[in-house]
Design a protein around this motif. Structure first.
Motif, PDB file in Angstrom:
ATOM      1  N   LEU A  26       5.242  24.454  -6.280  1.00 35.84           N
ATOM      2  CA  LEU A  26       6.510  25.162  -6.107  1.00 35.84           C
ATOM      3  C   LEU A  26       6.843  25.881  -7.400  1.00 35.84           C
ATOM      4  O   LEU A  26       6.902  25.275  -8.470  1.00 35.84           O
ATOM      5  CB  LEU A  26       7.624  24.176  -5.740  1.00 35.84           C
ATOM      6  N   MET A  27       7.073  27.179  -7.290  1.00 34.36           N
ATOM      7  CA  MET A  27       7.361  28.019  -8.447  1.00 34.36           C
ATOM      8  C   MET A  27       8.780  28.564  -8.340  1.00 34.36           C
ATOM      9  O   MET A  27       9.203  29.006  -7.264  1.00 34.36           O
ATOM     10  CB  MET A  27       6.338  29.168  -8.499  1.00 34.36           C
ATOM     11  N   VAL A  28       9.514  28.529  -9.456  1.00 35.14           N
ATOM     12  CA  VAL A  28      10.891  29.021  -9.502  1.00 35.14           C
ATOM     13  C   VAL A  28      11.063  29.912 -10.725  1.00 35.14           C
ATOM     14  O   VAL A  28      10.155  30.017 -11.563  1.00 35.14           O
ATOM     15  CB  VAL A  28      11.908  27.843  -9.557  1.00 35.14           C
ATOM     16  N   LYS A  29      12.231  30.527 -10.865  1.00 32.79           N
ATOM     17  CA  LYS A  29      12.501  31.354 -12.038  1.00 32.79           C
ATOM     18  C   LYS A  29      12.514  30.489 -13.296  1.00 32.79           C
ATOM     19  O   LYS A  29      12.841  29.305 -13.254  1.00 32.79           O
ATOM     20  CB  LYS A  29      13.839  32.081 -11.894  1.00 32.79           C
ATOM     21  N   ALA A  30      12.188  31.094 -14.412  1.00 35.47           N
ATOM     22  CA  ALA A  30      12.073  30.358 -15.666  1.00 35.47           C
ATOM     23  C   ALA A  30      13.384  29.719 -16.104  1.00 35.47           C
ATOM     24  O   ALA A  30      13.375  28.706 -16.818  1.00 35.47           O
ATOM     25  CB  ALA A  30      11.561  31.293 -16.762  1.00 35.47           C
ATOM     26  N   ASP A  31      14.509  30.271 -15.677  1.00 30.53           N
ATOM     27  CA  ASP A  31      15.809  29.720 -16.083  1.00 30.53           C
ATOM     28  C   ASP A  31      16.390  28.766 -15.043  1.00 30.53           C
ATOM     29  O   ASP A  31      17.535  28.329 -15.175  1.00 30.53           O
ATOM     30  CB  ASP A  31      16.805  30.840 -16.377  1.00 30.53           C
ATOM     31  N   ASP A  79      -0.873  27.767  -3.870  1.00 27.68           N
ATOM     32  CA  ASP A  79      -1.892  26.862  -4.389  1.00 27.68           C
ATOM     33  C   ASP A  79      -1.499  26.411  -5.790  1.00 27.68           C
ATOM     34  O   ASP A  79      -1.468  27.217  -6.721  1.00 27.68           O
ATOM     35  CB  ASP A  79      -3.246  27.576  -4.440  1.00 27.68           C
ATOM     36  N   GLN A  80      -1.262  25.107  -5.936  1.00 29.59           N
ATOM     37  CA  GLN A  80      -0.763  24.584  -7.203  1.00 29.59           C
ATOM     38  C   GLN A  80      -1.650  24.921  -8.401  1.00 29.59           C
ATOM     39  O   GLN A  80      -1.147  25.387  -9.431  1.00 29.59           O
ATOM     40  CB  GLN A  80      -0.538  23.069  -7.079  1.00 29.59           C
ATOM     41  N   PRO A  81      -2.978  24.732  -8.302  1.00 34.20           N
ATOM     42  CA  PRO A  81      -3.816  25.041  -9.477  1.00 34.20           C
ATOM     43  C   PRO A  81      -3.800  26.518  -9.856  1.00 34.20           C
ATOM     44  O   PRO A  81      -3.882  26.861 -11.037  1.00 34.20           O
ATOM     45  CB  PRO A  81      -5.218  24.602  -9.035  1.00 34.20           C
ATOM     46  N   ILE A 141       0.369  30.668 -14.952  1.00 31.97           N
ATOM     47  CA  ILE A 141       1.513  30.478 -15.843  1.00 31.97           C
ATOM     48  C   ILE A 141       1.058  30.066 -17.235  1.00 31.97           C
ATOM     49  O   ILE A 141       1.545  30.578 -18.248  1.00 31.97           O
ATOM     50  CB  ILE A 141       2.489  29.431 -15.248  1.00 31.97           C
ATOM     51  N   GLU A 142       0.101  29.148 -17.301  1.00 32.56           N
ATOM     52  CA  GLU A 142      -0.406  28.690 -18.599  1.00 32.56           C
ATOM     53  C   GLU A 142      -1.119  29.810 -19.356  1.00 32.56           C
ATOM     54  O   GLU A 142      -1.100  29.841 -20.584  1.00 32.56           O
ATOM     55  CB  GLU A 142      -1.348  27.501 -18.396  1.00 32.56           C
ATOM     56  N   GLN A 143      -1.741  30.731 -18.607  1.00 29.64           N
ATOM     57  CA  GLN A 143      -2.410  31.870 -19.227  1.00 29.64           C
ATOM     58  C   GLN A 143      -1.445  33.018 -19.529  1.00 29.64           C
ATOM     59  O   GLN A 143      -1.852  34.074 -19.994  1.00 29.64           O
ATOM     60  CB  GLN A 143      -3.532  32.375 -18.305  1.00 29.64           C
ATOM     61  N   LYS A 144      -0.149  32.786 -19.216  1.00 27.73           N
ATOM     62  CA  LYS A 144       0.919  33.775 -19.433  1.00 27.73           C
ATOM     63  C   LYS A 144       0.706  35.064 -18.635  1.00 27.73           C
ATOM     64  O   LYS A 144       1.146  36.142 -19.030  1.00 27.73           O
ATOM     65  CB  LYS A 144       1.073  34.083 -20.928  1.00 27.73           C
ATOM     66  N   ALA A 145       0.042  34.929 -17.494  1.00 24.50           N
ATOM     67  CA  ALA A 145      -0.163  36.072 -16.607  1.00 24.50           C
ATOM     68  C   ALA A 145       1.059  36.302 -15.727  1.00 24.50           C
ATOM     69  O   ALA A 145       1.309  37.424 -15.289  1.00 24.50           O
ATOM     70  CB  ALA A 145      -1.399  35.853 -15.744  1.00 24.50           C
ATOM     71  N   PHE A 146       1.812  35.230 -15.441  1.00 23.87           N
ATOM     72  CA  PHE A 146       3.031  35.325 -14.647  1.00 23.87           C
ATOM     73  C   PHE A 146       4.229  35.213 -15.580  1.00 23.87           C
ATOM     74  O   PHE A 146       4.396  34.194 -16.267  1.00 23.87           O
ATOM     75  CB  PHE A 146       3.095  34.218 -13.591  1.00 23.87           C
ATOM     76  N   LYS A 147       5.066  36.236 -15.608  1.00 31.79           N
ATOM     77  CA  LYS A 147       6.212  36.273 -16.503  1.00 31.79           C
ATOM     78  C   LYS A 147       7.501  35.912 -15.763  1.00 31.79           C
ATOM     79  O   LYS A 147       7.689  36.280 -14.610  1.00 31.79           O
ATOM     80  CB  LYS A 147       6.360  37.669 -17.119  1.00 31.79           C
ATOM     81  N   GLY A 148       8.384  35.211 -16.468  1.00 37.86           N
ATOM     82  CA  GLY A 148       9.712  34.925 -15.937  1.00 37.86           C
ATOM     83  C   GLY A 148       9.771  33.852 -14.871  1.00 37.86           C
ATOM     84  O   GLY A 148      10.784  33.722 -14.186  1.00 37.86           O
ATOM     85  N   VAL A 149       8.699  33.066 -14.726  1.00 38.62           N
ATOM     86  CA  VAL A 149       8.666  32.005 -13.724  1.00 38.62           C
ATOM     87  C   VAL A 149       8.069  30.740 -14.342  1.00 38.62           C
ATOM     88  O   VAL A 149       7.486  30.763 -15.420  1.00 38.62           O
ATOM     89  CB  VAL A 149       7.836  32.406 -12.482  1.00 38.62           C
TER      90      VAL A 149
END
Length: 256
Positions: A123-128, A189-191, A197-205
């Motif tokens: 589950l992915m949400v906004k960074a804030d 897909d969780q992985p 996200i860990e590779q900083k490819a997805f911003k703001g989440v």
């Protein structure tokens, strides 16, 4: 006399060779090569390496290792995720090697190999968004998203508590809408999401606090329904790369 018989011998040998080839074909000789479908949007399982313009990833390495152990070749082709099963059933490809979870519904139309990896939804949400989401119930009445063709679309729709379930061609597309606040959360897909996200490819989440996967399943290689010959070859090769540690090395290489 000698010049008369030589052409006749050549013809006889040619007929014999043709008969042998026909017999081998009739006996269903195993193919030397298979076309493999993989997506360009499933990092780190499958993705397009823009430097080489080739599909790379954990599932690409896996199917190549399976091919080596099984004594055959593979030609990995880029295929949109939602088109993987249709491409397989229409014989455009022979094997699917992607982050496609094994489900009962899919088992009705294709055959799955022995597992090569297992995982569940993330589950992915906004960074804030600092709320805890141990389950999806905390998103009741909200707009959520998932990638088209995945099991997560049906999972969200069957849940029946959301204002809307939006579908996207890729996780990256879903992430952009999430970062812009157009949806409250994204399921996938969780992985794949965690790696991006860990590779900083997805911003703001970010991954949601406290969420636990409930839909854990196996990732396998997939063949046409009833293609027992290919399935047997693949399963034997999977057993080999599990036993000799090759599969574990591939998983470690991609950090999943």
């Amino acid at each position: 006399m000698q010049s008369f018989f030589r052409p006749a011998i050549r013809v006889a040998l040619g007929l014999c060779a043709a008969t042998t080839l026909s017999f081998a074909a009739a006996q269903g000789a195993a193919p030397a090569s298979y076309n493999v479908g993989a997506t360009a949007t499933g990092i780190p399982f499958t993705f397009l390496d823009i430097k080489t313009n080739n599909i790379q990833g954990m599932m690409v390495d896996t199917v190549q290792a399976v091919a080596k152990a099984g004594g055959f070749q593979v030609n990995v082709q880029q295929t949109v995720f939602s088109a993987l099963i249709p491409s397989l059933t229409s014989s455009k490809i022979d094997i699917i090697s992607a982050a496609m979870l094994k489900t009962e519904a899919r088992q009705q139309v294709v055959d799955f190999s022995e597992p090569v990896y297992s995982y569940g939804e993330g589950l992915m949400v906004k960074a804030d968004d600092n709320r805890d989401y141990p389950t999806l119930d905390g998103l009741k009445g909200e707009i959520v998203g998932a990638q088209v063709g995945t099991v997560f679309v049906d999972m969200l729709q069957k849940k029946g508590i959301f204002k809307e379930v939006r579908t996207y061609d890729s996780v990256a597309d879903m992430t952009r809408d999430l970062a812009l606040g157009r949806i409250k959360a994204g399921v996938g897909d969780q992985p794949i999401m965690l790696y991006q996200i860990e590779q900083k490819a997805f911003k703001g989440v970010k991954m949601a606090n406290g969420y636990k996967s409930t839909n854990v399943s196996d990732v396998c290689l997939i063949v046409r329904k009833g293609d027992t010959e290919t399935l047997d070859r693949v399963n034997k090769a999977i057993a080999t790369i599990k036993a000799d540690g090759t599969l574990a090395q591939i998983v470690k290489k991609w950090g999943i």
